[in-house]
Design a protein around this motif. Structure first.
Motif, PDB file in Angstrom:
ATOM      1  N   ALA A 344       0.847  -1.205   0.000  1.00 38.19           N
ATOM      2  CA  ALA A 344       0.000   0.000   0.000  1.00 38.19           C
ATOM      3  C   ALA A 344       0.876   1.246   0.000  1.00 38.19           C
ATOM      4  CB  ALA A 344      -0.909  -0.011   1.220  1.00 38.19           C
ATOM      5  N   LYS A 345       0.560   2.168  -0.895  1.00 33.05           N
ATOM      6  CA  LYS A 345       1.297   3.432  -0.947  1.00 33.05           C
ATOM      7  C   LYS A 345       1.033   4.215   0.345  1.00 33.05           C
ATOM      8  CE  LYS A 345       2.869   3.016  -5.130  1.00 33.05           C
ATOM      9  NZ  LYS A 345       2.990   3.345  -6.520  1.00 33.05           N
ATOM     10  N   PRO A 346       1.890   5.164   0.701  1.00 31.28           N
ATOM     11  CA  PRO A 346       1.682   5.917   1.944  1.00 31.28           C
ATOM     12  C   PRO A 346       0.355   6.688   1.884  1.00 31.28           C
ATOM     13  CG  PRO A 346       3.816   6.431   0.957  1.00 31.28           C
ATOM     14  CD  PRO A 346       3.088   5.594  -0.022  1.00 31.28           C
ATOM     15  N   PRO A 347      -0.222   6.996   3.060  1.00 33.03           N
ATOM     16  CA  PRO A 347      -1.489   7.731   3.077  1.00 33.03           C
ATOM     17  C   PRO A 347      -1.413   9.002   2.236  1.00 33.03           C
ATOM     18  CG  PRO A 347      -0.893   7.048   5.300  1.00 33.03           C
ATOM     19  CD  PRO A 347       0.247   6.652   4.412  1.00 33.03           C
ATOM     20  N   ALA A 348      -2.509   9.289   1.525  1.00 30.54           N
ATOM     21  CA  ALA A 348      -2.504  10.406   0.575  1.00 30.54           C
ATOM     22  C   ALA A 348      -2.339  11.756   1.270  1.00 30.54           C
ATOM     23  CB  ALA A 348      -3.789  10.388  -0.245  1.00 30.54           C
ATOM     24  N   ASP A 349      -2.823  11.881   2.523  1.00 30.42           N
ATOM     25  CA  ASP A 349      -2.684  13.207   3.157  1.00 30.42           C
ATOM     26  C   ASP A 349      -1.196  13.564   3.346  1.00 30.42           C
ATOM     27  OD1 ASP A 349      -2.326  11.280   5.078  1.00 30.42           O
ATOM     28  OD2 ASP A 349      -3.390  12.375   6.663  1.00 30.42           O
ATOM     29  N   TRP A 350      -0.363  12.537   3.544  1.00 32.54           N
ATOM     30  CA  TRP A 350       1.090  12.771   3.675  1.00 32.54           C
ATOM     31  C   TRP A 350       1.692  13.162   2.316  1.00 32.54           C
ATOM     32  CZ3 TRP A 350       5.093  14.138   6.272  1.00 32.54           C
ATOM     33  CH2 TRP A 350       6.383  13.635   6.055  1.00 32.54           C
ATOM     34  N   THR A 351       1.449  12.372   1.313  1.00 38.40           N
ATOM     35  CA  THR A 351       2.109  12.626   0.024  1.00 38.40           C
ATOM     36  C   THR A 351       1.519  13.858  -0.672  1.00 38.40           C
ATOM     37  OG1 THR A 351       0.661  10.927  -0.918  1.00 38.40           O
ATOM     38  CG2 THR A 351       2.906  10.279  -0.439  1.00 38.40           C
ATOM     39  N   GLN A 352       0.202  14.044  -0.548  1.00 48.54           N
ATOM     40  CA  GLN A 352      -0.377  15.230  -1.198  1.00 48.54           C
ATOM     41  C   GLN A 352       0.079  16.512  -0.521  1.00 48.54           C
ATOM     42  OE1 GLN A 352      -4.606  14.635  -1.509  1.00 48.54           O
ATOM     43  NE2 GLN A 352      -4.299  13.097  -3.098  1.00 48.54           N
TER      44      GLN A 352
END
Ligand code: ADP
Ligand code: TPW
Ligand code: MG
Length: 569
Positions: A344-352
């Motif tokens: 699973a890719k890292p949570p989107a709130d982190w990467t976005q």
């Protein structure tokens, strides 16, 4: 012609050293000739080894170190005894600090006289002096041991954590002769000098578990990752996990700096906010604020995974939750194998969040780079180099100085692995021309050396070397009339302030003096034209780029490391 009465063929120390190096694939030596190694330099050249002869041993040593980093073969620096040896020693120590494989081979005086301190020509106990400053130090006293000495030096430089090795060859050794056949048999071709070191499966699992549970993971790539030459696997690991990454300065280009997952433009945010940080060939030294303090956000807010070949690097500054000991190639491929197909890719709130901050900062930087102030400054000059490297991503950038270093590191994007060489772990001045010569010699690619005017001064005489070997090196001196700035004044009058140089110095004339191209550039247009011509022609070039003398800051980005006087005037 041979006949039965002829004496068996002889060899000697000179030839055994050369044969041993050649047997181990050494094709280049960086040197300054003199007693007792003058004939060694001649004979090595005659035997087909590329001899690059310098004006000062420190730069020959730096060239050897850079060659080692770029090729994974130990770079060889050859010097005379005592003073020549000492001049090379700074480079040996710096190579060891940077984990670059190099061998400093120095001729030395007669043991019997040195040990009784009877005052020999260039008397010095070189072995004892070198020992604390390198990974290993050896002396060879007998011609029949040359093969072993060189094999041990190569293995010590390359295996485990790479580093500098000292090899002491007393004058008498070179003239010792022995039977050629026996000599040949005494040489050793080192088998597997940097053996792979596979990580233990449970340590791989521990690292994967930690990474999997992370909400805000970050990968930090260091120059060990660049050295390891497993570029495709590192890229695959980053892209398959989707984890944002930060390259340390010499890891820039392992993935192109324009990569969507690069977090360089929001470095302070990711260091403070990440919860799991995986270090790949990067130490938690001063360059990463020792893994603690304000830079790293809330105390004890993160856990570290560290990939390194050196087990004792772990816990050097903060606890390492998941040590992964092995060579980076093996560790990264073990991690890749363990990712499986459902990572699973890292949570989107982190990467976005990272992407948004990054885009904001990049827009700000683009606006600054677009400015064209009346007097050229670091930004307007570096914007030109940024464009030139974008057009020639295979060019190698060498960089030293304070402001010239810090601004170039963040402004000049790199696109390919191992294309950036700089002041490294010590932040040392003086690597410029040595690194540039090595980069040109071992890769044949264009070299762009971005040099503070102070930084350039440490190795400036090697422009003659660059001209002599007709190397495709373009030196750009960022001439702001001094160290950090050119504006300091001596409150008492008289001498200039200690940080200030001769104003409007004509550095370009140094290159002209030896037949190279010298250009004075007052504007980004002049700089762009000269740089373009230099890269296209491959002619040795020095561009004297006049930079606003008020534009820099004290110590560049590390002002805080300056001790402050408690006494106010
Ligand atoms: P940076 O300054 O870029 O952060 P450092 O010089 O601090 O990088 O760290 C480099 C690290 O890489 C060293 O700790 C060294 O032991 C490690 N290293 C070098 N080569 C390898 C390799 N092939 N495999 C594993 N670790 C390596
Ligand atoms: C071997 C101390 C760090 S940076 C620097 C010095 C002398 C020069 C900065 O001036 P420069 O850059 O190059 O003109 P700029 O753009 O800021 O004006 N001796 C050694 N190493 C170090 N690091 C120093 C001294 C130093
Ligand atoms: Mg300067």
């Amino acid at each position: 012609m041979t006949n039965d009465t002829q004496a068996p063929e002889q060899t000697d120390g000179f030839h055994l050293v050369i044969d041993a190096l050649k047997l181990n694939g050494i094709d280049t030596i960086f040197a300054v000739p003199g007693i007792p190694i003058t004939d060694l330099t001649r004979k090595a050249q005659a035997a087909g080894i590329r001899m690059i002869s310098f004006r000062h041993e420190q730069h020959a040593g730096n060239a050897a170190a850079a060659a080692g980093f770029l090729t994974q073969k130990p770079g060889i620096c050859l010097t005379v005894s005592a003073p020549g040896f000492l001049n090379g020693l700074t480079a040996l120590a710096n190579a060891t600090t940077n984990c670059f494989p190099m061998i400093l081979i120095s001729g030395s005086s007669e043991r019997e006289i040195v040990d009784l301190q009877q005052g020999d020509y260039e008397e010095m106990d070189q072995l004892a002096i070198a020992k604390p400053l390198c990974k290993a130090a050896y002396r060879v006293l007998h011609a029949e041991d040359i093969g072993v000495g060189i094999a041990r030096a190569i293995r010590s430089a390359l295996s485990g954590r790479p580093g500098g090795v000292y090899l002491d060859l007393p004058a008498k050794l070179f003239a010792q002769s022995m039977d050629a056949e026996a000599g040949k048999r005494s040489l050793i071709k080192v088998v597997d000098p940097a053996p792979r070191q596979l990580p233990a499966p449970d340590s791989v699992q521990r690292a994967l578990d930690l990474l999997k549970g992370a909400k805000r993971p970050l990968i930090v790539l260091g120059k060990g990752a660049a050295y390891a030459q497993c570029d495709a696997d590192i890229r695959a690991l980053i892209e398959k996990t989707g984890i944002p990454y930060l390259p340390m300065s010499m890891a820039k280009g392992l993935l192109p700096d324009t990569h969507a997952q690069s977090a360089s433009a929001t470095r302070s945010h990711v260091l403070a906010e990440a919860d799991v940080v995986m270090l790949v060939g990067a130490r938690l030294n001063w360059l990463l604020s020792h893994g603690k303090g304000k830079t790293w956000g809330t105390p004890a807010s993160k856990q570290f995974i560290q990939i390194d070949i050196s087990p004792t690097e772990m816990d050097s500054n903060v606890p390492i939750a998941a040590p992964l000991i092995g060579d980076i190639g093996s560790c990264v491929s073990a991690l890749l194998a363990g990712l499986g197909n459902s990572w699973a890719k890292p949570p989107a709130d982190w990467t976005q969040g990272i992407t948004e901050r990054k885009e904001k900062n990049q827009a700000k930087m683009a606006a600054t780079l677009a400015l064209n102030p009346a007097t050229m400054n670091f930004h307007s000059a570096l914007n030109v180099i940024r464009n030139a490297v974008k057009a020639r991503p295979d060019a190698i950038v060498v960089n030293e100085g304070a402001n010239t270093l810090d601004f170039a590191r963040s402004i000049v994007d790199m696109y390919e692995p191992r294309k950036r060489l700089d002041v490294g772990t010590w932040g040392i001045m003086g690597i410029g021309m040595g690194f540039a010569v090595a980069a040109a010699v071992v890769t044949g690619k264009p070299v762009i050396a971005i040099e503070g005017d102070s930084a350039f001064g440490f190795s400036g005489m090697e422009v003659e070397t660059i001209c002599r070997y007709n190397l495709p090196v373009c030196v750009i001196v960022f001439n702001n009339n001094g160290i950090y700035k050119g504006t300091d004044v001596n409150p008492l009058g008289g001498d200039l302030a200690p940080t200030v140089f001769v104003k409007n110095a004509r550095y370009e004339m140094m290159m002209q003096a030896f037949g190279g191209v010298g250009v004075l550039a007052n504007t980004p247009e002049e700089l762009a034209k000269a740089l373009d011509e230099a890269v296209k022609s491959g002619k040795p070039t020095l561009i004297n780029a006049i930079i606003d003398e008020t534009a820099g800051t004290e110590s560049g980005r590390i002002t805080s490391l300056n001790p402050q006087s408690a006494k106010k005037k």
